[in-house]
Write a protein that holds these residues in place. Structure first.
Motif, PDB file in Angstrom:
ATOM      1  N   CYS A  15       0.814  -1.222   0.000  1.00  0.00           N
ATOM      2  CA  CYS A  15       0.000   0.000   0.000  1.00  0.00           C
ATOM      3  C   CYS A  15       0.843   1.265   0.000  1.00  0.00           C
ATOM      4  CB  CYS A  15      -0.908   0.018   1.225  1.00  0.00           C
ATOM      5  SG  CYS A  15      -2.168  -1.232   1.122  1.00  0.00           S
ATOM      6  N   SER A  16       0.191   2.362  -0.374  1.00  0.00           N
ATOM      7  CA  SER A  16       0.849   3.659  -0.380  1.00  0.00           C
ATOM      8  C   SER A  16       0.939   4.185   1.058  1.00  0.00           C
ATOM      9  CB  SER A  16       0.044   4.629  -1.223  1.00  0.00           C
ATOM     10  OG  SER A  16      -1.226   4.784  -0.638  1.00  0.00           O
ATOM     11  N   VAL A  17       1.709   5.251   1.211  1.00  0.00           N
ATOM     12  CA  VAL A  17       1.945   5.800   2.547  1.00  0.00           C
ATOM     13  C   VAL A  17       0.649   6.175   3.276  1.00  0.00           C
ATOM     14  CG1 VAL A  17       2.965   7.758   3.772  1.00  0.00           C
ATOM     15  CG2 VAL A  17       4.310   6.500   2.081  1.00  0.00           C
ATOM     16  N   PRO A  18      -0.269   6.896   2.630  1.00  0.00           N
ATOM     17  CA  PRO A  18      -1.483   7.262   3.386  1.00  0.00           C
ATOM     18  C   PRO A  18      -2.243   6.037   3.895  1.00  0.00           C
ATOM     19  CG  PRO A  18      -1.373   8.490   1.346  1.00  0.00           C
ATOM     20  CD  PRO A  18      -0.267   7.487   1.295  1.00  0.00           C
TER      21      PRO A  18
ATOM     22  N   GLU B 184       5.673  10.759   8.599  1.00  0.00           N
ATOM     23  CA  GLU B 184       4.349  10.514   9.168  1.00  0.00           C
ATOM     24  C   GLU B 184       4.254   9.091   9.718  1.00  0.00           C
ATOM     25  OE1 GLU B 184       1.743  12.738   9.438  1.00  0.00           O
ATOM     26  OE2 GLU B 184       0.671  11.155  10.509  1.00  0.00           O
ATOM     27  N   LEU B 185       4.741   8.128   8.922  1.00  0.00           N
ATOM     28  CA  LEU B 185       4.688   6.730   9.360  1.00  0.00           C
ATOM     29  C   LEU B 185       5.561   6.523  10.596  1.00  0.00           C
ATOM     30  CD1 LEU B 185       4.746   4.760   5.988  1.00  0.00           C
ATOM     31  CD2 LEU B 185       2.805   5.332   7.453  1.00  0.00           C
ATOM     32  N   GLN B 186       6.729   7.123  10.512  1.00  0.00           N
ATOM     33  CA  GLN B 186       7.656   6.953  11.628  1.00  0.00           C
ATOM     34  C   GLN B 186       7.050   7.516  12.911  1.00  0.00           C
ATOM     35  OE1 GLN B 186      11.381   9.350  12.696  1.00  0.00           O
ATOM     36  NE2 GLN B 186      12.064   7.960  11.081  1.00  0.00           N
ATOM     37  N   GLN B 187       6.465   8.684  12.785  1.00  0.00           N
ATOM     38  CA  GLN B 187       5.888   9.331  13.948  1.00  0.00           C
ATOM     39  C   GLN B 187       4.739   8.514  14.534  1.00  0.00           C
ATOM     40  OE1 GLN B 187       4.959  13.355  13.180  1.00  0.00           O
ATOM     41  NE2 GLN B 187       4.353  13.790  15.273  1.00  0.00           N
ATOM     42  N   ARG B 188       3.913   8.024  13.637  1.00  0.00           N
ATOM     43  CA  ARG B 188       2.795   7.209  14.132  1.00  0.00           C
ATOM     44  C   ARG B 188       3.327   5.967  14.855  1.00  0.00           C
ATOM     45  NH1 ARG B 188      -2.815   7.695  10.901  1.00  0.00           N
ATOM     46  NH2 ARG B 188      -2.550   9.845  10.283  1.00  0.00           N
ATOM     47  N   ALA B 189       4.302   5.310  14.230  1.00  0.00           N
ATOM     48  CA  ALA B 189       4.834   4.096  14.844  1.00  0.00           C
ATOM     49  C   ALA B 189       5.390   4.405  16.240  1.00  0.00           C
ATOM     50  CB  ALA B 189       5.890   3.472  13.942  1.00  0.00           C
ATOM     51  N   VAL B 190       6.178   5.467  16.318  1.00  0.00           N
ATOM     52  CA  VAL B 190       6.801   5.813  17.601  1.00  0.00           C
ATOM     53  C   VAL B 190       5.731   6.113  18.642  1.00  0.00           C
ATOM     54  CG1 VAL B 190       8.193   7.550  18.793  1.00  0.00           C
ATOM     55  CG2 VAL B 190       8.917   6.679  16.553  1.00  0.00           C
ATOM     56  N   GLU B 191       4.780   6.941  18.264  1.00  0.00           N
ATOM     57  CA  GLU B 191       3.789   7.381  19.245  1.00  0.00           C
ATOM     58  C   GLU B 191       2.847   6.252  19.654  1.00  0.00           C
ATOM     59  OE1 GLU B 191       1.934  10.896  17.749  1.00  0.00           O
ATOM     60  OE2 GLU B 191       3.809  12.039  17.854  1.00  0.00           O
TER      61      GLU B 191
ATOM     62  N   SER C 248      -9.968  17.250  12.537  1.00  0.00           N
ATOM     63  CA  SER C 248      -8.752  16.546  12.878  1.00  0.00           C
ATOM     64  C   SER C 248      -7.580  17.504  12.744  1.00  0.00           C
ATOM     65  CB  SER C 248      -8.572  15.381  11.923  1.00  0.00           C
ATOM     66  OG  SER C 248      -8.653  15.864  10.614  1.00  0.00           O
ATOM     67  N   VAL C 249      -6.621  17.293  13.543  1.00  0.00           N
ATOM     68  CA  VAL C 249      -5.485  18.200  13.540  1.00  0.00           C
ATOM     69  C   VAL C 249      -4.251  17.419  13.141  1.00  0.00           C
ATOM     70  CG1 VAL C 249      -4.120  19.780  14.914  1.00  0.00           C
ATOM     71  CG2 VAL C 249      -6.532  19.451  15.411  1.00  0.00           C
ATOM     72  N   ASN C 250      -3.538  17.943  12.237  1.00  0.00           N
ATOM     73  CA  ASN C 250      -2.301  17.291  11.850  1.00  0.00           C
ATOM     74  C   ASN C 250      -1.138  18.182  12.194  1.00  0.00           C
ATOM     75  OD1 ASN C 250      -2.274  14.661  10.509  1.00  0.00           O
ATOM     76  ND2 ASN C 250      -4.000  15.598   9.456  1.00  0.00           N
ATOM     77  N   SER C 251      -0.141  17.588  12.771  1.00  0.00           N
ATOM     78  CA  SER C 251       0.985  18.395  13.200  1.00  0.00           C
ATOM     79  C   SER C 251       1.748  18.921  12.006  1.00  0.00           C
ATOM     80  CB  SER C 251       1.904  17.546  14.065  1.00  0.00           C
ATOM     81  OG  SER C 251       2.242  16.378  13.355  1.00  0.00           O
ATOM     82  N   THR C 252       1.927  18.105  11.010  1.00  0.00           N
ATOM     83  CA  THR C 252       2.699  18.553   9.867  1.00  0.00           C
ATOM     84  C   THR C 252       1.795  18.574   8.651  1.00  0.00           C
ATOM     85  OG1 THR C 252       3.330  16.264   9.726  1.00  0.00           O
ATOM     86  CG2 THR C 252       5.007  17.790  10.504  1.00  0.00           C
ATOM     87  N   PRO C 253       1.652  19.714   8.048  1.00  0.00           N
ATOM     88  CA  PRO C 253       0.813  19.768   6.857  1.00  0.00           C
ATOM     89  C   PRO C 253       1.524  19.084   5.699  1.00  0.00           C
ATOM     90  CG  PRO C 253       1.725  21.945   7.337  1.00  0.00           C
ATOM     91  CD  PRO C 253       2.268  20.990   8.360  1.00  0.00           C
ATOM     92  N   SER C 254       1.298  17.825   5.525  1.00  0.00           N
ATOM     93  CA  SER C 254       1.928  17.094   4.436  1.00  0.00           C
ATOM     94  C   SER C 254       0.919  16.966   3.307  1.00  0.00           C
ATOM     95  CB  SER C 254       2.342  15.712   4.930  1.00  0.00           C
ATOM     96  OG  SER C 254       1.202  14.975   5.240  1.00  0.00           O
ATOM     97  N   PRO C 255       1.385  16.628   2.115  1.00  0.00           N
ATOM     98  CA  PRO C 255       0.445  16.524   1.001  1.00  0.00           C
ATOM     99  C   PRO C 255      -0.625  15.478   1.273  1.00  0.00           C
ATOM    100  CG  PRO C 255       2.714  16.241   0.251  1.00  0.00           C
ATOM    101  CD  PRO C 255       2.750  16.354   1.730  1.00  0.00           C
ATOM    102  N   SER C 256      -0.319  14.536   2.085  1.00  0.00           N
ATOM    103  CA  SER C 256      -1.293  13.488   2.338  1.00  0.00           C
ATOM    104  C   SER C 256      -2.182  13.819   3.532  1.00  0.00           C
ATOM    105  CB  SER C 256      -0.570  12.169   2.582  1.00  0.00           C
ATOM    106  OG  SER C 256       0.377  12.356   3.608  1.00  0.00           O
ATOM    107  N   ALA C 257      -2.048  15.037   4.001  1.00  0.00           N
ATOM    108  CA  ALA C 257      -2.734  15.399   5.236  1.00  0.00           C
ATOM    109  C   ALA C 257      -4.232  15.162   5.180  1.00  0.00           C
ATOM    110  CB  ALA C 257      -2.475  16.856   5.570  1.00  0.00           C
ATOM    111  N   ASP C 258      -4.831  15.455   4.014  1.00  0.00           N
ATOM    112  CA  ASP C 258      -6.273  15.321   3.917  1.00  0.00           C
ATOM    113  C   ASP C 258      -6.727  13.912   4.250  1.00  0.00           C
ATOM    114  OD1 ASP C 258      -6.919  17.609   1.228  1.00  0.00           O
ATOM    115  OD2 ASP C 258      -6.796  17.840   3.378  1.00  0.00           O
TER     116      ASP C 258
END
Lengths: 166, 950
Positions: free
Chosen positions: B533-536, B575-582, B647-657
């Motif tokens: 799968c893709s990152v999002p 984003e993936l790394q952050q989710r995994a860590v948290e 929803s709040v995203n810490s980093t506005p990434s292109p996949s944020a939506d």
């Protein structure tokens, strides 16, 4: 009507008439896209298609495609007959018109169109009246002085000698 | 026609055209053209004056070159010279050149207009005709300015020739289309209406177009045209096919005029006068009757012309929508055409029936043709016709036939042309939702959509299925079971993984009792798709995993192992790394109670119109791919914008939506993932997830309590820092600070929603007791903050904000606590000001001033002239205007020293467009600020807020 395009089977534009203000760039883009779309269609397909927010009405006569863009509320069938009446007018004027007549006498093709359609609307549907207007203009020409016979001009591209209207 | 008229004997032109045609390659053609251009240029520049004939010939060559697709940048002057020639052919070529190669060169337009003026005044009908054609072809504003007053006079003058009248009518029509403001209505309008009675059918034909266009904008003024049009139409349809001589076309009397008259009548409701109405009904019946008569000719022109009138009559019948008898007859007629051998007629019948399906009188009649239409979908060879069939099925769908139609559409989707797949997907999704009696059918349908045409299933569609499953608990177990089964397929579409991941994360427990779908099997199934799968989607799956930790404690260690693996913890994607860590940290330190709270099932979504419907509405025909992309982007941001809770995203990434929605269950009750691990726990004790509407109605009370609050205040207020004003143009900072307490703010706003993080810091080394922040004027359903704040510690509170309508006063935050035995009480204004709900709008100078003019009502404008309080620095000013929330529009104001901005204030109920202009006067150290909005109170408030900033 927003515009009318005449182009050959090879995709060469023979006449363009725009009834809405557009930049040259936009006109070229539209022409390119539309010629491609229409040429890709198969013979027995229907004469209408949706394109952007316009309706395209087209018909092929021998080697030439006549293609009109009309708006949503406009009548497709009557537009098809606008095309036909225009071909009739050209045919009557040139006497068995072929693509070459339109190439070599493009200005006449424009004049006839202006008598028939103005501002994208039908101005005069009577064949007699349209041709009368053009004939009157021809009478005003200094025919004797500058009329060289066009016979010696070589006409290449045999496919375009086909008569449009039989 | 004599051969002599073929061409005007411009031999040079014919030779040139012939040369071009003989060119073997594009290069040769360009070479030949360049040679010719050089030749013409030298002729035009030469000392020898060219005679009219040569000029005409060269101008004509230039025209030919232009029509071949090359640019022409000279010759305009020579063409203009030809306009004033007395020789008709020279004049004619001059006009043609001008018509084809219009140039907005104002100098040239003046000359052209001069020549046109002379020709219009010449009283020579052929010259007048040429001049009118030119105006109609160019139709520029300059020409409208010069001639819009003159042409109506020519049109209605008694002695104007018929052909000139025709040109004048359509010329005026063109000018009215481009510059309606320049065409004055007046006495002439009533005389124009009477042209419908003119003896000359050509004049009537041209005039009808003009009247139709004018009547659309000024229906009252042209009301009398209705009865005239009806009687004209009546005379035409009852005439014998030879009566109208040359206006009869293949045995059809005046088809073009008939169509135009029927169009004109569509500008009005059915005639009130019973006599007129009766006559019109007769006409329409006659037209319908004629359709049943045997054709008078076998030529296609005959049937086309006849049917053109018929279709226009049907349009009028549908427009009136008042005669059930006519509507049903129209429907039957179209039903016949559905099986006609002419493709064109089948196409038009499908198209026309679509509008008929929406009339209550004919909806049932249309439905009887369902089998034919389904058959068309299966057998038509032309994609444009199949597209019409899809449209019609969509239009005729109701509860009685939804299952059949949706099944047929799904069926067709398997082989449908790529160009129309997305549209069909949207239509199926809408119908399935709209007519679902049984939501298991809905879930099956959408999963089928994803299976058949996964690539064409847009975000809106799969968002929607999730919303519905979450909101309807009767379908959740079924949905979980179904997605679980669908995921078994060896190759399934990524959209299915998204839906499956989301639904199992929420409701996987409902099927976990079955050993075939035990927690571990569910997890392994999802995780087997992860790498494809893709990152999002992976991000979404990680959220599913952490939800599993809560749902299925027995597989917690398995999931932790996955999260802990290098491919997650050290993933290159932040984003993936952050989710995994948290998530890993969360699963390790949080107690089961906390986990259960944080990872609670999603609350129901608020009911709202499906965004898919909006998308389909927006989708106008098979637009270009880029258009669709744009719409998609727009839509998806809308969707998130209106998703509550935001929803709040810490980093506005292109996949944020996309992530926004996937992460919603977490961020809903948790701080943005940027907070450090230790903070997480603090914050969980205070999950302020409610959306707090501002109540503008209670402003007055609010002021009062503020005053009393201040009076009551003890020592602390002495060091009160009035920092409120500085937040107008920024969102983060320290709101309040004294020797005991510091209040920091972080906030973000999007459209009419906002979220504010309030940080309370205890600056002392002693505990604060009974610490209670309360909000006046805010309806907050929040758990109270921990009543003790340790010395040196900080607690955070989240406030969700919704702007219900425009407002003046800011809400008040009141804080009470006990410190060292004394009771402390303080109140501060929360810097939530109207401008926070600004969305910037970029616009061109022309648009800006056009809108500016539209808002010229004195109540809409508020102006303030004031002395500068800070150094007048242009860069700082710009930053403040941007911080204020509006777009800063460069190169809009003719004076570069001025600043202009534009934006839209979003409230729950309305959007208010705002324009602003700031004019600094450096010498006087003054500013003049002007606000224009559609609402007085808003102009006033924004002006006050912004004036304080400079």
């Amino acid at each position: 009507m927003q515009f009318m395009l005449l182009f050959s089977r090879q995709g060469k534009l023979r006449l363009q008439k725009w009834y809405v203000p557009l930049s040259d760039k936009e006109k070229k883009k539209i022409t390119r896209e539309l010629v491609q779309t229409v040429l890709a269609r198969k013979p027995k397909m229907c004469s209408f298609l949706e394109w952007r927010d316009l309706k395209i009405v087209y018909k092929r006569y021998a080697s030439l495609y006549f293609c009109c863009a009309i708006e949503d509320q406009d009548n497709e069938l009557i537009t098809l007959e606008i095309i036909h009446r225009y071909v009739e007018l050209l045919d009557k004027y040139f006497g068995s018109v072929c693509e070459l007549d339109i190439i070599f006498n493009f200005e006449k093709a424009y004049f006839i169109l202006d008598e028939f359609l103005l501002g994208g609307e039908v101005q005069e549907t009577s064949k007699k009246n349209v041709l009368k207007a053009i004939e009157q203009a021809d009478l005003l020409q200094e025919v004797s002085k500058f009329n060289f016979s066009g016979q010696s001009i070589s006409m290449v591209g045999c496919e375009s000698k086909k008569f449009l209207f039989l | 026609m004599p051969a002599v008229s073929k061409g005007d004997g411009m031999r040079g032109l014919a030779v040139f055209i012939s040369d071009i045609r003989n060119c073997k390659s594009k290069e040769a053609e360009i070479k030949r053209i360049n040679k010719e251009l050089a030749n013409i240029r030298s002729k035009f520049k030469g000392d020898k004056a060219l005679d009219g004939y040569s000029k005409k010939k060269y101008v004509c060559k230039l025209l030919f070159i232009f029509l071949l697709g090359h640019d022409i940048d000279f010759g305009h002057m020579e063409a203009v010279n030809l306009l004033s020639s007395n020789r008709y052919t020279e004049k004619q070529i001059g006009y043609l050149f001008i018509s084809v190669l219009v140039n907005s060169n104002s100098e040239l337009i003046r000359l052209i207009n001069n020549a046109i003026k002379n020709d219009l005044a010449s009283r020579n009908p052929t010259f007048m005709g040429l001049a009118l054609h030119c105006i109609a072809n160019v139709g520029s504003r300059e020409m409208a300015e010069a001639f819009a007053g003159e042409i109506p006079k020519i049109l209605v003058a008694g002695d104007t020739m018929d052909s000139v009248k025709q040109s004048a009518a359509l010329c005026l029509l063109r000018l009215y289309r481009t510059s309606p403001d320049l065409v004055p209505m007046g006495d002439w309008t009533s005389r124009v209406v009477h042209l419908l009675n003119d003896q000359h059918l050509g004049v009537v034909t041209a005039a009808t177009s003009l009247i139709t266009t004018l009547a659309q904008k000024n229906p009252e003024e042209f009301k009398t045209s209705v009865s005239l049009a009806v009687s004209r139409l009546s005379r035409i349809v009852t005439s014998a096919s030879t009566d109208l001589q040359d206006y009869t076309y293949y045995f059809v009397p005046a088809p073009w005029l008939s169509v135009k008259l029927l169009r004109l009548l569509q500008c009005y409701p059915p005639p009130e006068d019973p006599a007129v109405r009766g006559r019109l009904t007769e006409c329409l019946e006659t037209i319908l009757n004629k359709a049943q008569e045997p054709p008078k000719s076998k030529k296609v022109q005959h049937s086309n012309a006849k049917n053109a009138v018929l279709f226009e009559a049907i349009s009028l019948i549908i427009h009136h929508d008042s005669e059930p008898n006519l509507l049903v007859r129209a429907c039957n007629q179209l039903g016949q055409f559905l099986q006609h051998r002419e493709t064109n007629l089948r196409y038009l019948a499908l198209e026309s029936m679509c509008t008929l399906a929406s009339s209550e009188f004919s909806h049932e009649a249309v439905k009887t043709h369902i089998e034919t239409v389904i058959n068309a979908l299966k057998t038509e060879r032309d994609v444009s016709v199949r597209q019409r069939a899809v449209d019609l099925l969509y239009a005729m769908c109701d509860r009685s036939n939804a299952q059949q139609i949706v099944a047929e559409m799904l069926n067709y989707l398997e082989t449908a042309d790529y160009s129309i797949r997305e549209e069909i997907v949207l239509k199926v999704a809408i119908l399935a939702e709209k007519y679902a009696v049984d939501y298991t059918w809905y879930v099956d349908t959408i999963l089928n959509l994803i299976r058949i045409a996964g690539d064409y299933v847009s975000e809106e569609v799969w968002y929607r299925v999730i919303q519905i499953v979450i909101n309807r608990d009767d379908v959740q177990g079924y949905a979980a079971k179904t997605v679980f089964e669908a995921l078994q397929a060896p190759a399934c579409h990524e959209n299915l993984v998204k839906v499956g991941g989301y639904i199992l994360g929420e409701f996987g427990n409902l099927i976990a009792g079955d050993p075939r779908s035990s927690p571990l099997i569910q997890f392994n199934l999802l995780h087997s798709k992860f790498h494809l799968c893709s990152v999002p989607t992976r991000a979404l799956l990680l959220s599913t995993y952490i939800k599993f930790v809560n749902l299925f404690p027995e597989i917690k260690t398995t999931i932790q192992d996955v999260l802990r693996s290098d491919s997650q913890l050290k993933n290159a994607d932040v984003e993936l790394q952050q989710r995994a860590v948290e998530y890993l940290r969360l699963s390790t330190i949080a107690s089961t109670d906390i986990l259960a709270t944080v990872l609670e099932e999603m609350p129901p979504f608020p009911e709202r119109e499906s965004s898919i419907l909006a998308k389909l509405k927006k989708k106008k025909g098979p637009g270009t791919v880029t258009d669709l992309e744009e719409i998609k982007k727009e839509r998806s941001s809308d969707m998130n914008g209106s998703a509550e809770p935001t929803s709040v995203n810490s980093t506005p990434s292109p996949s944020a939506d996309l992530l926004g929605l996937g992460a919603a269950p977490l961020t809903n009750s948790a701080p943005p993932p940027s907070s450090s691990g230790s903070l997480l726990v603090d914050v969980f004790s205070d999950s302020a997830s409610a959306v707090a509407p501002l109540a503008p109605g209670s402003d007055d009370n609010f002021n009062l309590s503020l005053k009393t609050g201040l009076e009551k205040k003890n020592t602390i207020t002495s060091s009160f820092v009035p920092a409120y004003g500085m937040f107008v143009c920024k969102n983060n900072g320290v709101l309040f600070e004294n020797q005991l307490l510091q209040i920091g703010l972080k906030s973000e706003f999007r459209q009419n929603l906002g979220r504010m993080f309030i940080f309370y810091g205890n600056k002392t080394s002693t505990q604060f007791l009974n610490f209670t922040p309360t909000f006046l004027c805010l309806n907050l359903q929040t758990k109270p903050v921990d009543p003790t704040v340790d010395g040196g510690a900080q607690v955070q509170q989240v406030v969700n904000i919704e702007c219900v309508s425009d407002f003046m006063e800011a809400p008040i935050l009141n804080i009470q606590f006990r410190y060292g035995g004394t009771f402390q009480n303080l109140s501060v204004k929360l810097p939530i000001t109207l401008n926070k709900f600004f969305q910037p709008t970029e616009m061109s100078s022309q648009d800006f001033f056009q809108r500016w003019k539209q808002l010229s009502n004195p109540k809409q404008e508020v102006q303030n002239i004031f002395k500068a309080k800070h150094p007048m620095d242009a860069e700082i000013t710009k930053a403040k205007i941007i911080g204020f929330g509006s777009a800063l529009l460069e190169e809009v104001d003719p004076n570069p020293a001025n600043f202009v901005g534009a934006g839209i204030i979003h409230t729950k109920t309305t959007q208010i467009g705002c324009l602003l202009r700031l004019e600094p006067n450096l010498q006087a150290q003054m500013y003049r600020l002007t606000l224009r909005t559609s609402k007085e109170a808003v102009s006033q408030r924004l002006c006050e807020l912004l004036s304080e900033q400079f």
